[in-house]
Design a protein around this motif. Structure first.
Motif, PDB file in Angstrom:
ATOM      1  N   ASP A   1      27.388 -42.273  20.910  1.00 26.25           N
ATOM      2  CA  ASP A   1      26.958 -43.338  21.818  1.00 26.25           C
ATOM      3  C   ASP A   1      26.730 -42.762  23.211  1.00 26.25           C
ATOM      4  O   ASP A   1      27.679 -42.438  23.919  1.00 26.25           O
ATOM      5  N   CYS A   2      25.479 -42.641  23.587  1.00 32.93           N
ATOM      6  CA  CYS A   2      25.124 -42.093  24.903  1.00 32.93           C
ATOM      7  C   CYS A   2      25.087 -43.174  25.985  1.00 32.93           C
ATOM      8  O   CYS A   2      24.923 -42.865  27.154  1.00 32.93           O
ATOM      9  N   LYS A   3      25.181 -44.431  25.608  1.00 40.72           N
ATOM     10  CA  LYS A   3      25.067 -45.545  26.566  1.00 40.72           C
ATOM     11  C   LYS A   3      26.215 -46.528  26.382  1.00 40.72           C
ATOM     12  O   LYS A   3      26.010 -47.719  26.186  1.00 40.72           O
ATOM     13  N   LYS A   4      27.415 -46.045  26.465  1.00 44.15           N
ATOM     14  CA  LYS A   4      28.600 -46.868  26.219  1.00 44.15           C
ATOM     15  C   LYS A   4      28.638 -48.141  27.065  1.00 44.15           C
ATOM     16  O   LYS A   4      29.192 -49.150  26.651  1.00 44.15           O
TER      17      LYS A   4
ATOM     18  N   ILE B   1      26.383 -50.307  27.736  1.00 44.19           N
ATOM     19  CA  ILE B   1      25.612 -51.467  27.270  1.00 44.19           C
ATOM     20  C   ILE B   1      25.734 -51.720  25.767  1.00 44.19           C
ATOM     21  O   ILE B   1      25.220 -52.706  25.261  1.00 44.19           O
ATOM     22  N   THR B   2      26.420 -50.863  25.065  1.00 43.32           N
ATOM     23  CA  THR B   2      26.479 -50.962  23.605  1.00 43.32           C
ATOM     24  C   THR B   2      27.026 -52.300  23.135  1.00 43.32           C
ATOM     25  O   THR B   2      26.446 -52.932  22.246  1.00 43.32           O
ATOM     26  N   GLN B   3      28.113 -52.759  23.704  1.00 39.24           N
ATOM     27  CA  GLN B   3      28.707 -54.021  23.256  1.00 39.24           C
ATOM     28  C   GLN B   3      27.762 -55.192  23.511  1.00 39.24           C
ATOM     29  O   GLN B   3      27.631 -56.085  22.675  1.00 39.24           O
TER      30      GLN B   3
ATOM     31  N   TYR C   1      22.393 -58.443  18.623  1.00 40.47           N
ATOM     32  CA  TYR C   1      22.109 -58.326  17.189  1.00 40.47           C
ATOM     33  C   TYR C   1      22.824 -59.391  16.375  1.00 40.47           C
ATOM     34  O   TYR C   1      22.384 -59.744  15.286  1.00 40.47           O
ATOM     35  N   LYS C   2      23.912 -59.916  16.883  1.00 39.75           N
ATOM     36  CA  LYS C   2      24.671 -60.939  16.161  1.00 39.75           C
ATOM     37  C   LYS C   2      23.966 -62.291  16.167  1.00 39.75           C
ATOM     38  O   LYS C   2      24.318 -63.169  15.383  1.00 39.75           O
TER      39      LYS C   2
END
Length: 193
Positions: free
Chosen positions: A16-19, A21-23, A29-30
């Motif tokens: 994960d290069c962009k921690k 914004i990942t969450q 996506y949910k």
């Protein structure tokens, strides 16, 4: 980010290069529609990898998404391709198509540059194409050869998700990747000529 310059692509195996914004992205996506599109896309990729053409994948995608009404926004220069595409898709779905010159708005209305000066010339009308397909209530819209910029406006105004079947490239017979696969064009582009 400059992912195209990264030689390792460790993201492919889960880095994960962009921690930061990942969450937030996972939450997007949910959302029901996003999750279904992502799931169906992953299924098609995994099941038909190197087995089906783009057209076959579009058909399969639409079936799995349970889409009924498919819109085609096409350039008048690719009317034959749009006609063939509509005929194929009509075996599976209700198909609606809208030509880029719909409404016949003269370029003179906005003082747009014409291909042939002094002649009547209708402008391309991607907003009109989108609005007509919105009115019909299409589930998915497919772009067939809309000009650069017109494709952007169409996607901006389309209420339905949009995919592209043919990207217009008058020089390379609508094979846009040819510009970077052909050393002559690539050299020209890299040298900025």
């Amino acid at each position: 980010m400059k992912c195209s310059q990264c030689n390792k692509k460790l993201c492919y195996t889960g880095k994960d290069c962009k921690k930061d914004i990942t969450q937030k992205i996972i939450e997007e996506y949910k959302k029901e529609e996003n999750l279904k599109i992502a799931e169906v896309s992953a299924y098609i990729e995994a099941t038909y990898y190197m087995k089906k053409t783009r057209l076959e994948e579009i058909i399969e995608f639409c079936k799995l998404m349970e889409y009924k009404k498919i819109g085609i926004a096409f350039c008048i220069g690719l009317e034959n391709e749009a006609k063939i595409l509509a005929k194929i898709l009509s075996k599976h779905f209700e198909v609606y198509s809208v030509c880029c010159k719909v409404c016949g708005i003269d370029k003179d209305v906005f003082k747009f540059k014409k291909i042939n000066k002094g002649e009547k010339e209708a402008m391309c009308n991607p907003i009109g194409q989108a609005e007509i397909l919105n009115e019909i209530g299409t589930d998915l819209n497919i772009i067939v050869g809309l000009c650069i910029g017109h494709d952007i406006l169409f996607q901006k105004y389309s209420k339905a998700p949009t995919t592209t079947f043919i990207v217009k490239d008058r020089v390379l017979s609508h094979n846009t990747a040819g510009a970077i696969y052909t050393k002559y064009y690539l050299k020209k582009l890299l040298e900025g000529k």
